[in-house]
Scaffold this motif. Sequence first.
Motif, PDB file in Angstrom:
ATOM      1  N   PRO A 231      13.738  -9.567  -3.720  1.00 15.57           N
ATOM      2  CA  PRO A 231      13.128  -9.191  -4.985  1.00 15.57           C
ATOM      3  C   PRO A 231      11.964 -10.086  -5.423  1.00 15.57           C
ATOM      4  CG  PRO A 231      15.216 -10.315  -5.358  1.00 15.57           C
ATOM      5  CD  PRO A 231      15.065 -10.188  -3.876  1.00 15.57           C
ATOM      6  N   ALA A 232      11.715 -11.189  -4.712  1.00 16.47           N
ATOM      7  CA  ALA A 232      10.710 -12.138  -5.202  1.00 16.47           C
ATOM      8  C   ALA A 232       9.290 -11.672  -4.888  1.00 16.47           C
ATOM      9  CB  ALA A 232      10.947 -13.509  -4.563  1.00 16.47           C
ATOM     10  N   SER A 233       8.365 -11.880  -5.840  1.00 13.26           N
ATOM     11  CA  SER A 233       6.953 -11.790  -5.477  1.00 13.26           C
ATOM     12  C   SER A 233       6.516 -13.224  -5.193  1.00 13.26           C
ATOM     13  CB  SER A 233       6.100 -11.143  -6.559  1.00 13.26           C
ATOM     14  OG  SER A 233       6.628 -11.375  -7.827  1.00 13.26           O
ATOM     15  N   VAL A 234       5.726 -13.388  -4.137  1.00 16.89           N
ATOM     16  CA  VAL A 234       5.457 -14.725  -3.622  1.00 16.89           C
ATOM     17  C   VAL A 234       3.957 -15.056  -3.683  1.00 16.89           C
ATOM     18  CG1 VAL A 234       5.916 -16.310  -1.698  1.00 16.89           C
ATOM     19  CG2 VAL A 234       7.392 -14.321  -2.032  1.00 16.89           C
ATOM     20  N   PHE A 235       3.688 -16.297  -4.102  1.00 18.16           N
ATOM     21  CA  PHE A 235       2.309 -16.754  -4.275  1.00 18.16           C
ATOM     22  C   PHE A 235       2.193 -18.184  -3.762  1.00 18.16           C
ATOM     23  CE2 PHE A 235       3.287 -13.681  -7.497  1.00 18.16           C
ATOM     24  CZ  PHE A 235       2.142 -12.910  -7.615  1.00 18.16           C
ATOM     25  N   LYS A 236       0.955 -18.660  -3.708  1.00 21.89           N
ATOM     26  CA  LYS A 236       0.815 -20.105  -3.497  1.00 21.89           C
ATOM     27  C   LYS A 236      -0.381 -20.623  -4.289  1.00 21.89           C
ATOM     28  CE  LYS A 236      -0.669 -21.667   0.498  1.00 21.89           C
ATOM     29  NZ  LYS A 236      -0.823 -21.882   1.936  1.00 21.89           N
ATOM     30  N   ILE A 237      -0.301 -21.907  -4.580  1.00 29.18           N
ATOM     31  CA  ILE A 237      -1.466 -22.565  -5.184  1.00 29.18           C
ATOM     32  C   ILE A 237      -2.440 -22.774  -4.029  1.00 29.18           C
ATOM     33  CG2 ILE A 237      -2.270 -24.697  -6.267  1.00 29.18           C
ATOM     34  CD1 ILE A 237       0.561 -24.996  -7.493  1.00 29.18           C
ATOM     35  N   ARG A 238      -3.697 -22.522  -4.270  1.00 29.80           N
ATOM     36  CA  ARG A 238      -4.674 -22.657  -3.189  1.00 29.80           C
ATOM     37  C   ARG A 238      -4.540 -24.026  -2.517  1.00 29.80           C
ATOM     38  NH1 ARG A 238      -8.605 -19.068  -2.354  1.00 29.80           N
ATOM     39  NH2 ARG A 238      -8.169 -18.089  -4.351  1.00 29.80           N
ATOM     40  N   GLY A 239      -4.393 -24.024  -1.195  1.00 29.52           N
ATOM     41  CA  GLY A 239      -4.325 -25.267  -0.433  1.00 29.52           C
ATOM     42  C   GLY A 239      -2.941 -25.906  -0.402  1.00 29.52           C
ATOM     43  N   ALA A 240      -1.969 -25.316  -1.096  1.00 30.18           N
ATOM     44  CA  ALA A 240      -0.629 -25.951  -1.134  1.00 30.18           C
ATOM     45  C   ALA A 240       0.121 -25.701   0.163  1.00 30.18           C
ATOM     46  CB  ALA A 240       0.175 -25.396  -2.305  1.00 30.18           C
TER      47      ALA A 240
END
Length: 328
Positions: A231-240
């Motif tokens: 169920p998760a939508s997944v993201f990242k901080i740029r460069g993380a």
Amino acid sequence: MENFYDSYGRRIRYIRLSVTDRCNFRCRYCMPMTGIKWIPHEAIMRYEELLRMIRICASRGVDKIRVTGGEPLVRKDIVMFLEKLRYIDGINDVSLTTNGFFLDHLARDIRSAGITRINISLDTLDREKFVYITGVDGFGRVVKGIMRALESGFDPVKINVVTMRGFNDDEFVDFAELTLNLDIEVRFIELMPIGPGLEMGKQDIITKAEVRSLIEQAYGPLESLPPGVGPASVFKIRGAKGRLGFIAPMSDHTFCSRCNRIRITADGHMKPCLFADKTLDLLTPMREGISDEELESLIERGIKNKPESYMALGDAKPGDLIMSSIGG
Ligand code: SAM
Ligand code: SF4
């Protein structure tokens, strides 16, 4: 053999298995400080019973199990059980959700038992707030547990953070910061109105949109990553190095149409939906000598009763249920 399908054509391939209702923590949104009326020992599913049931489900296409609780690591011989589960024909993914308290000691053994994926719950980075929310002075141990899990080669290591207004909303950016250098997924989970969470939920729910906006104010727009199967939508901080996940049971109901899971409670009841109050007792018939074929049909019948969406349940919402008993 045909796979399990519910009445809405969803293929059921994922079981969340609660192996105990006991826990050494008393998280305020999950379990009352005084504990709950524990399920008597003899009514808890024995490992052989759990394995039998999972073997039958695996023969019908279930291939993914998450072991949870209560706190799964308080159950005796849990590592041996995890290993047996891992090697059932057809099961190719066994993962664990834990409060992390015992991981410093157990992480290596669990990893050696063939478990690769682990979720560890941690709602605050402050020791005193940790005591307030869990009732236990265990912050240091949980942090050690997380580090031990990373060293032991779990991949992914996910950190579950339940978002609560007035409790940890000043820490979301700090949690997000952890992903800059650690290969972890920090998952922000909206507080659900279940058990003690019901009262807290009335004023304390913070939506995924709010959390995301706070993090974006600090780090700029998040990069969207392809969603997993959950169920998760997944993201990242740029460069993380790590990722950020958002689980929004309260503000986003679109996951139901893709839901492929059922839950089994520690006393052997099937729950086709987290929010449904109806359960199906599998353990009594098992102890009365039901055959494998009959058990399989019973499970199939329970799956056919999975609601289309928890929104369809109307008033039958489980405010009086306790997450630790159903396996969050
Ligand atoms: N004891 C283990 C742990 O805490 O990770 C496993 C069981 S716990 C019930 C599983 C997950 O459910 C935890 O991440 C916990 O934070 C979450 N949880 C419990 N009650 C909740 C609630 N009312 N709303 C949202 N998440 C909840
Ligand atoms: Fe125990 Fe997990 Fe519930 Fe906290 S959330 S009380 S650790 S079962």
